[in-house]
Design an enzyme around this catalytic site. Structure first.
Site, PDB file in Angstrom:
ATOM      1  N   GLY A  23       0.824  -1.187   0.000  1.00  0.00           N
ATOM      2  CA  GLY A  23       0.000   0.000   0.000  1.00  0.00           C
ATOM      3  C   GLY A  23       0.862   1.241   0.000  1.00  0.00           C
ATOM      4  O   GLY A  23       2.066   1.193  -0.279  1.00  0.00           O
ATOM      5  N   VAL A  28       3.159  -6.049   2.928  1.00  0.00           N
ATOM      6  CA  VAL A  28       2.912  -7.267   3.683  1.00  0.00           C
ATOM      7  C   VAL A  28       3.646  -8.419   3.000  1.00  0.00           C
ATOM      8  O   VAL A  28       3.508  -8.622   1.788  1.00  0.00           O
ATOM      9  CB  VAL A  28       1.401  -7.564   3.785  1.00  0.00           C
ATOM     10  CG1 VAL A  28       1.169  -8.864   4.548  1.00  0.00           C
ATOM     11  CG2 VAL A  28       0.672  -6.411   4.477  1.00  0.00           C
ATOM     12  N   LYS A  43       4.044  -7.422   8.403  1.00  0.00           N
ATOM     13  CA  LYS A  43       3.734  -6.098   7.859  1.00  0.00           C
ATOM     14  C   LYS A  43       4.868  -5.149   8.194  1.00  0.00           C
ATOM     15  O   LYS A  43       5.201  -4.952   9.368  1.00  0.00           O
ATOM     16  CB  LYS A  43       2.413  -5.583   8.437  1.00  0.00           C
ATOM     17  CG  LYS A  43       1.939  -4.262   7.837  1.00  0.00           C
ATOM     18  CD  LYS A  43       0.556  -3.898   8.348  1.00  0.00           C
ATOM     19  CE  LYS A  43       0.015  -2.650   7.690  1.00  0.00           C
ATOM     20  NZ  LYS A  43      -1.355  -2.313   8.167  1.00  0.00           N
ATOM     21  N   ASP A 141     -12.039   2.581   9.443  1.00  0.00           N
ATOM     22  CA  ASP A 141     -11.743   2.411   8.022  1.00  0.00           C
ATOM     23  C   ASP A 141     -12.296   1.095   7.488  1.00  0.00           C
ATOM     24  O   ASP A 141     -11.634   0.400   6.716  1.00  0.00           O
ATOM     25  CB  ASP A 141     -10.235   2.483   7.780  1.00  0.00           C
ATOM     26  CG  ASP A 141      -9.895   2.799   6.321  1.00  0.00           C
ATOM     27  OD1 ASP A 141     -10.767   3.339   5.615  1.00  0.00           O
ATOM     28  OD2 ASP A 141      -8.764   2.509   5.902  1.00  0.00           O
TER      29      ASP A 141
END
Length: 529
Positions: A23, A28, A43, A141
């Site tokens: 991202g 990850v 992560k 989120d």
């Protein structure tokens, strides 16, 4: 900080195997835990997030949030380590269980889920939110991109921006989240609360059934305007019971105080049904509003377009509330309840006379059938979907799994059901009868503009909401006196709307006749209650 390569060992224990996804701030990896001989997910922050204290703190907060939760629908955290770097700094590392499945956003890029799959998936997400809220955590989120589809259900991911429910970001002027699923209070900088997650869950439910976000636009501002000003779009569901359709509307209430809790959502969605089997492959580029963003809080300006001012604000001006569940026979209201505007007065004597005339015609038709007349002389097309007809003997009434349609040739079997009513007797269950009419309108809407215009359908749905409130008030008065007269005036009002829409070509003759007949039956039944 340099990107690690496959084979890198972290904390003398976790050997990186291959990257699984990346991202804007983290990547990850699949890794192998040599101490326990098992695969794990690691992560790692990268880029500016890895070098900035705020980015490192965000990953630490995610680890703390996950460590406080122990729930089958929430990712399990195994470890959190601070990995020393050659320059003397450290790199935070979050180690979690390795999930094998498909991302929900990628799945929805291929099309919507089956309705039962959508219901089961969202019910499981609601239980995850319930556990988080009990632990004092707000996710902030929830979106399809943060949900994994597994062989045994779904799991909620990425608590990276989660916060304690006692925390607030209302004074910072900066908001963080994904605009496509953000609640109005988040977008305007008033801070996230547990009800904000429930709003996001309502968005996810719509997304699962429709295959798209409830509010879309070419820009983020257009999406935000929808969340702040527009009513929730009708849920295009033909196989979900009425109470879930009402639940969806309450989840997307503009006021967080008007939304149900995650526990209530989980209870309503927990119906018996086949286990979800969701699948598919692929993915697609995400619109900006579907990505997690940090942005300035929005001031809630008035709507931009005249159409929104004329058509949407009257709807939003009504205040939605959830009635006391102690007084509901099913433990949860099937529909939102709105404050009632001043009723328009019409004489309902004409309405009752019309209903009696329809009854006489129906009795005459029955006599002809019993006399052995040819049925084909009495019908040139299949009757429109309705809710007052009696089901065939020993046949259970069911909700269709696919949108109903009008046949091209005369139908000799049972007629299609655009909506299913808990009872065909409005005197026994008037609220259930009105709720079934909502499903009937949804069915007409699915047949296209030739059957009913979308704006007309929405206006009639809103009018039925007012009827429900008036019906509750009339019930409390035992269907007597002024409350009954007010209810009859409301029925007259809706009937007039249908007639006007029919004259303007906004609703087909068959659909208008069916809805008018249902309203007449309703008026006569409650008038003799």
């Amino acid at each position: 900080m340099d990107s690690p390569a496959p084979g890198t060992v972290i904390a003398e224990r976790y050997r990186l195997t291959r990257p699984l996804g990346s991202g804007s701030s983290a990547v990850v990896w699949e890794a192998h835990d040599s101490s326990l001989d098992r695969p794990v997910a690691v992560k790692l922050l990268h880029g500016g997030a890895a070098a900035h204290p705020a980015g490192r703190e965000q990953l630490r907060r995610e680890a703390l949030a996950l460590a406080r939760l122990s729930h089958p629908r929430v990712t399990t955290v195994f470890d959190y380590v601070e990995w020393p770097q050659p320059d003397g700094s450290f790199r935070p590392v979050l180690v979690t269980e390795l999930l094998t499945g498909l991302n929900l956003e990628e799945r929805l890029a291929q099309g919507p889920l089956m309705e039962n799959d959508a219901r089961v998936a969202c019910q499981q997400l609601a239980t995850a939110l319930e556990a988080a809220h009990k632990a004092g955590i707000v996710h902030r989120d929830l979106k399809p991109g943060n949900v994994m589809l597994l062989a045994d259900g779904v799991k909620l991911l990425d608590f990276g921006i989660a916060q304690a429910s006692s925390d607030t970001d209302a004074t910072t002027g900066v908001v963080i989240g994904t605009p496509s699923c953000m609640a109005p209070e988040q977008l305007t900088g008033r801070g996230a609360v547990p009800a904000s997650d429930v709003y996001a869950l309502g968005c996810v439910l719509y997304w699962c059934v429709a295959g798209r976000a409830p509010f879309e636009g070419a820009t983020v501002d257009e999406v935000v305007r929808g969340h702040l000003h527009l009513p929730p779009p009708p849920l295009p569901a033909y196989g979900l019971p009425p109470q879930i359709l009402g639940l969806y509307r309450q989840c997307l209430a503009k006021n967080p105080a008007d939304r149900p809790t995650a526990a209530t959502v989980a209870a309503v969605l927990d119906l018996r049904g086949a286990p979800a089997t969701v699948g598919g492959v692929g993915g697609a580029g995400r619109p900006p509003a579907n990505r997690t963003m940090v942005m300035q809080a929005y001031d809630p300006p008035p709507p931009t377009y005249k159409e929104e001012q004329e058509q949407q604000l009257p709807y939003m001006a009504r205040r939605m509330r959830i009635p006391s569940q102690d007084n509901e026979p099913g433990g949860y209201p099937a529909q939102p309840v709105f404050d009632t505007p001043a009723p328009r007065r019409y004489s309902w004597v004409v309405l009752v006379f019309g209903a009696l005339l329809v009854a006489v015609i129906a009795a005459a038709g029955t006599a002809i059938v019993m006399g052995g007349k040819d049925a084909e002389k009495k019908a040139t097309s299949a009757p429109p979907p309705g809710i007052t007809g009696s089901p065939a003997p020993n046949t259970a009434a069911t909700l269709p799994a696919t949108p109903p349609s009008v046949p091209d040739t005369p139908a000799s079997g049972s007629r299609p059901a655009a909506g299913s009513s808990p009872t065909g007797d409005p005197n026994a269950d008037p609220l259930g009868y009105l709720e079934a009419m909502r499903g009937q309108i949804d069915g007409f809407l699915a047949q296209g503009r030739d059957t009913i215009d979308s704006n007309t359908a929405r206006d009639l749905q809103n009018s039925l909401t007012d009827l429900e409130k008036s019906t509750q008030q009339a019930q409390a008065a035992q269907f007597k006196g002024r409350k009954l007269r007010d209810l009859q005036s409301k029925v007259d009002d809706v009937t007039s709307k249908i007639s006007e829409a029919q004259d303007e070509g906004k609703i087909g003759d068959a659909a208008a006749e069916a809805l008018t007949t249902e309203l007449q039956t309703f008026a006569v039944s409650v008038g003799h209650g």
